[in-house]
Design an enzyme around this catalytic site. Structure first.
Site, short mmCIF file in Angstrom:
data_model
loop_
_atom_site.label_atom_id
_atom_site.label_comp_id
_atom_site.label_asym_id
_atom_site.label_seq_id
_atom_site.Cartn_x
_atom_site.Cartn_y
_atom_site.Cartn_z
N ASP A 1 -25.32 13.19 16.50
CA ASP A 1 -25.35 12.94 17.94
C ASP A 1 -26.65 13.40 18.58
OD1 ASP A 1 -22.84 12.13 17.44
OD2 ASP A 1 -21.83 13.55 18.78
N TYR B 1 -29.38 10.89 18.41
CA TYR B 1 -29.14 9.82 19.37
C TYR B 1 -29.55 10.29 20.77
CZ TYR B 1 -26.70 6.34 22.22
OH TYR B 1 -26.41 5.36 23.13
N ASP B 2 -29.07 11.48 21.13
CA ASP B 2 -29.33 12.00 22.48
C ASP B 2 -30.82 12.14 22.75
OD1 ASP B 2 -26.64 12.06 22.79
OD2 ASP B 2 -26.44 14.23 22.45
N SER C 1 0.02 -15.31 28.55
CA SER C 1 0.62 -14.14 27.93
C SER C 1 1.34 -14.63 26.67
CB SER C 1 1.49 -13.42 28.95
OG SER C 1 2.82 -13.71 28.80
N LEU C 2 2.05 -13.77 25.99
CA LEU C 2 2.64 -14.15 24.71
C LEU C 2 4.15 -14.16 24.80
CD1 LEU C 2 0.50 -11.95 22.29
CD2 LEU C 2 0.43 -14.44 22.46
N GLU D 1 -1.82 -10.12 13.18
CA GLU D 1 -2.72 -9.09 13.73
C GLU D 1 -1.91 -8.01 14.45
OE1 GLU D 1 -4.96 -11.10 16.74
OE2 GLU D 1 -5.72 -12.61 15.36
N LYS E 1 -0.78 -5.94 17.64
CA LYS E 1 -0.70 -6.15 19.08
C LYS E 1 -0.98 -4.80 19.75
CE LYS E 1 2.20 -8.11 22.70
NZ LYS E 1 2.04 -7.04 23.69
N ARG F 1 -6.43 -9.45 33.43
CA ARG F 1 -5.76 -10.74 33.31
C ARG F 1 -5.19 -11.20 34.65
NH1 ARG F 1 -0.91 -11.34 29.26
NH2 ARG F 1 0.29 -10.49 30.96
N GLU G 1 -8.40 -6.20 24.17
CA GLU G 1 -7.52 -5.22 24.76
C GLU G 1 -8.32 -3.93 25.00
OE1 GLU G 1 -4.63 -6.49 25.28
OE2 GLU G 1 -3.24 -4.85 25.68
N TYR H 1 -9.87 -10.29 20.46
CA TYR H 1 -8.99 -11.10 19.61
C TYR H 1 -8.87 -12.55 20.01
CZ TYR H 1 -6.04 -9.40 23.40
OH TYR H 1 -5.58 -9.06 24.61
N LYS I 1 -0.21 -15.87 14.84
CA LYS I 1 -0.83 -17.04 15.44
C LYS I 1 -1.00 -18.14 14.40
CE LYS I 1 -3.53 -14.05 18.49
NZ LYS I 1 -4.81 -13.42 18.79
N LYS J 1 7.78 -7.76 18.67
CA LYS J 1 7.74 -6.44 19.30
C LYS J 1 8.53 -5.44 18.48
CE LYS J 1 6.37 -6.84 23.87
NZ LYS J 1 5.79 -5.87 24.76
N CYS K 1 25.13 19.04 49.16
CA CYS K 1 23.76 18.61 48.94
C CYS K 1 22.93 19.80 48.44
CB CYS K 1 23.16 18.06 50.23
SG CYS K 1 21.40 17.69 50.03
N CYS L 1 20.24 20.61 51.37
CA CYS L 1 20.57 21.06 52.73
C CYS L 1 21.98 21.60 52.84
CB CYS L 1 20.36 19.92 53.72
SG CYS L 1 21.59 18.62 53.55
N CYS M 1 18.06 16.64 56.51
CA CYS M 1 17.89 17.02 55.10
C CYS M 1 16.41 16.89 54.72
CB CYS M 1 18.77 16.11 54.23
SG CYS M 1 18.71 16.51 52.49
P1 AMP Z 1 2.62 -8.95 26.88
O1 AMP Z 1 1.68 -8.22 27.80
O2 AMP Z 1 3.65 -8.07 26.25
O3 AMP Z 1 3.15 -10.23 27.48
O4 AMP Z 1 1.76 -9.42 25.63
C1 AMP Z 1 0.64 -10.22 25.79
C2 AMP Z 1 -0.59 -9.38 25.71
O5 AMP Z 1 -0.75 -8.78 24.44
C3 AMP Z 1 -1.85 -10.16 25.86
O6 AMP Z 1 -2.12 -10.43 27.20
C4 AMP Z 1 -2.87 -9.23 25.27
O7 AMP Z 1 -3.37 -8.38 26.28
C5 AMP Z 1 -2.09 -8.34 24.34
N1 AMP Z 1 -2.56 -8.34 22.95
C6 AMP Z 1 -2.75 -7.22 22.23
N2 AMP Z 1 -3.18 -7.51 21.00
C7 AMP Z 1 -3.30 -8.85 20.91
C8 AMP Z 1 -3.72 -9.75 19.88
N3 AMP Z 1 -4.07 -9.32 18.68
N4 AMP Z 1 -3.73 -11.07 20.18
C9 AMP Z 1 -3.36 -11.52 21.39
N5 AMP Z 1 -2.94 -10.72 22.39
C10 AMP Z 1 -2.91 -9.39 22.18
ZN ZN Z 2 20.89 16.87 52.11
#
Ligand code: AMP
Ligand code: ZN
Length: 648
Positions: free
Chosen positions: A27, A30-31, A75-76, A104, A106, A127, A161, A210, A274, A298, A388, A391, A410
């Site tokens: 580090d 780098y610094d 969304s998914l 992948e 999540k 989003r 994410e 992703y 996917k 999930k 309560c 009070c 109260c």
């Molecule tokens: P949810 O918010 O539960 O509806 O799930 C959808 C969200 O999962 C997306 O909007 C992404 O932000 C998130 N997510 C996390 N990992 C992935 C991934 N590998 N591919 C796609 N979405 C992802």
């Molecule tokens: Zn009370």
């Protein structure tokens, strides 16, 4: 070394550190180079576009601007069991035949959409509703694993994410004793949706990429190629990326991930499957919310057992007593849990909970912890309170709930009514936290929100215990209170804290009645004619305006000059700057209501479709206006989409 070389070297080291997780220099080295660069930039007045010094985080922002995603973000859809997953795979295979899938992680954080133009990072947003999000450019710029330049010259939006690694969270907490962050997901989301970019910088987040949204000239034709592209851009990509060709193969990858999960340095809440090939994805298409070519599997919420030490009864704004379980501290989903709500007394009985006995505690990442039930026999009975706890007044059972009937005197009820009145979505009076309001109640005999307006600055300053800083604080509080006199009708209605009236209903009531005076004398039938207002809500409202204490407070507020009426136009609303046409009949709103809701959010209503119109909202049986809109290429949305936009 030239400035270009210094920047390139520093970025290379940062990439090794933040993306590859494999630094090649200490580090300090780098610094040292970083400091030399800072000096050189100061001397020359030049800061290259990808200079790491751009990442320190600029001045705090006043508010978030909006960003319209170049292409909608979806969304998914989710499944929660292998059975449901199999159904999904079957459906895909039925349409596409044998299919190549990718599996992948999540990640559990906050979606970030990053825009690049001509190879440069130009912006980032959340989003939001998928169409419009909050502009968090300054915040995301501080995240080292988001490249400021990429080797791609077209326009593209890439999604990832925003996460906080668990080890980073731990280190942060070690350095911020007394101000610790509980949960990595909330810590990440809170850091990105924070107006002060320095806070984001300090939290050391990462973005794992992703997906791609809008793009011009991207040649990737599958998820595999996209990941390769993201990787070439120097981005962090999924820690697990596996191909699978059947339900069985997908399942075995998920099981492997499930087993490895507790060892990960970040939170995940599932696995995303996917269809790999982009062309095949289009064959499957989208529902109005989700792509049909992807699914989130999930994981079950995590569950642990711990001892129930005791139960506290908390008195809320409406007098309702909520039992709070005090628990022996336990780790769950990366957070230490010591308290959990038990809903009501009925809930305690139903779950057979006893003090000094073990209970099951469950928590999914984004949900508050929940006590599921007793995990062993025995223990000490939990007494039902007879008076309560705050009070000492009598209690009343209403269904499974217990209420303190002493609304007027109260203390916790008084305090939380005032706190609610001051809250952001209500009168937005800054500086009056729970603790401060308690002081006002205890020391300055404040009894209702009307009393706020006669607070004396000197007295306040004395309350905050002497000194310059405190007198400044007193001054600010007085100013904030004064400013609240200009509150909008919708916010004021919400501020009154009517039972079951949230911000959405408050807005509808404001649009329908136009003034407090009109709402005060509203009849049940008038109220229930509003969509979303049922008998119970309507009765609560009528009852509120029948209470002499409430009317007295309203009269006092009116005498001070707080008598908001409904007015149009909000420059920052979802429809701001848009000319909107309504056509066909909507099932949830009358034409009048819909128009007001649009106007209230900054839109302008037009009667007919012409070139200058930006948006057409289409209900049932729409006729020629819809055709015309389509022929002019104007954006058309249906009622479901409209309702979604209103929620924003
Ligand atoms: P949810 O918010 O539960 O509806 O799930 C959808 C969200 O999962 C997306 O909007 C992404 O932000 C998130 N997510 C996390 N990992 C992935 C991934 N590998 N591919 C796609 N979405 C992802
Ligand atoms: Zn009370």
């Amino acid at each position: 070394m030239t400035m270009e070389e210094m920047v390139a070297q520093l970025n290379r080291w940062a990439y090794e550190y933040y993306v590859l997780d494999n630094p090649s220099v200490p580090d300090t080295q780098y610094d040292a180079l970083y400091d030399r660069l800072v000096l050189l930039e100061k001397q020359t007045g030049i800061v290259l576009p990808d200079s790491p010094t751009r990442r320190v985080g600029g001045e705090p922002l006043k508010n978030f601007a909006q960003h319209n995603h170049l292409k909608r973000l979806y969304s998914l859809d989710k499944v929660q069991s292998f059975g449901e997953l199999k159904e999904w795979v079957d459906k895909v295979e039925k349409q596409l035949g044998k299919t190549e899938f990718t599996v992948e992680l999540k990640y559990d954080g906050l979606t970030i959409n990053v825009t690049y133009r001509a190879g440069k990072f130009v912006g980032a947003s959340t989003r939001g509703n998928g169409v419009t999000g909050e502009d968090v450019t300054e915040q995301v710029k501080t995240i080292r694993s988001v490249p400021l330049t990429i080797p791609f010259n077209g326009v593209c939006e890439l999604q990832g994410e925003g996460i906080m690694r668990l080890s980073v969270l731990e280190r942060y907490n070690r350095n911020h004793v007394g101000d610790t962050l509980k949960n990595a997901r909330n810590a990440a989301a809170g850091a990105i949706r924070n107006l002060n970019p320095k806070v984001t910088a300090e939290r050391n987040l990462d973005v794992v990429f992703y997906s791609n949204g809008y793009e011009e000239g991207l040649t990737a034709s599958s998820q595999t190629e996209l990941v390769q592209f993201l990787h070439n851009c120097g981005m962090l990509t999924n820690h697990v990326f596996e191909k699978a060709y059947s339900y069985e193969e997908i399942k075995s990858v998920i099981e492997k991930i499930g087993a490895a999960r507790s060892g990960y340095d970040f939170l995940i809440d599932g696995v995303v499957i996917k269809v790999n090939d982009f062309a095949r994805r289009e064959e499957l298409g989208y529902t109005d919310k989700f792509p049909k070519w992807a699914i989130a599997y999930k994981f079950d919420a995590e569950q642990v057992t711990t001892e129930l030490l005791d139960v506290d009864w908390q008195v809320g704004r409406t007098g309702k007593l909520t039992p709070i379980a005090k628990l022996s501290p336990v780790e769950l989903c990366g957070a230490t849990i010591q308290r959990a709500t038990l809903n009501n007394y009925g809930d305690i009985n139903r779950k057979h909970l006893k003090k000094h006995a073990l209970v099951f505690l469950r928590r999914s990442n984004d949900v508050i912890p929940e006590v599921l039930g007793a995990a062993e026999e025995g223990g000490v009975e939990i007494d039902k309170p007879s008076r309560c706890p705050a009070c000492g007044a009598e209690l009343q059972d209403v269904g499974a709930n217990i209420y303190c009937v002493n609304a007027e005197h109260c203390r916790p009820q008084i305090v939380s009514r005032i706190v609610h009145y001051c809250s952001k979505n209500a009168c937005d009076i800054e500086g009056l936290s729970d603790k401060t309001v308690e002081l006002l109640v205890d020391k300055l005999s404040v009894r209702s929100v009307a009393d706020l307006y006669s607070l004396d600055e000197t007295e306040l300053a004395r309350l905050f215990v002497g000194g310059d800083r405190e007198s400044k604080k007193a001054q600010n509080v007085v100013l904030a209170i004064e400013k609240s006199k200009k509150v909008s009708l919708a916010q004021f209605i919400f501020a009154l804290g009517l039972d079951n009236v949230g911000t959405v209903t408050a807005r509808d009531l404001a649009a329908e009645f136009g003034s407090i005076d009109a709402l005060r004398i509203a009849k049940i039938e008038q109220l229930t004619s509003i969509n979303g207002v049922g008998e119970v809500v309507a009765e609560g409202i009528v009852q509120f305006f029948a209470e002499p204490q409430n009317l007295e407070i309203l009269d006092r507020l009116k005498a001070i000059g707080i008598n908001p009426t409904y007015h149009l136009g909000h420059a920052s609303g979802v429809f701001s700057g848009k000319k909107v046409v309504l056509t066909g009949s909507l099932s949830n709103y009358t034409r009048g209501q819909a128009s007001r809701l649009i106007e209230e959010r900054g839109g302008e209503i037009a009667a007919s479709v012409s070139k200058s119109v930006n948006l057409v909202v289409v209900g049932e049986d729409a006729g020629s206006k819809l055709e015309k809109a389509i022929s002019l290429g104007i954006e058309v949305i249906d009622e479901q989409k409209f309702v979604e936009l209103l929620k924003n």
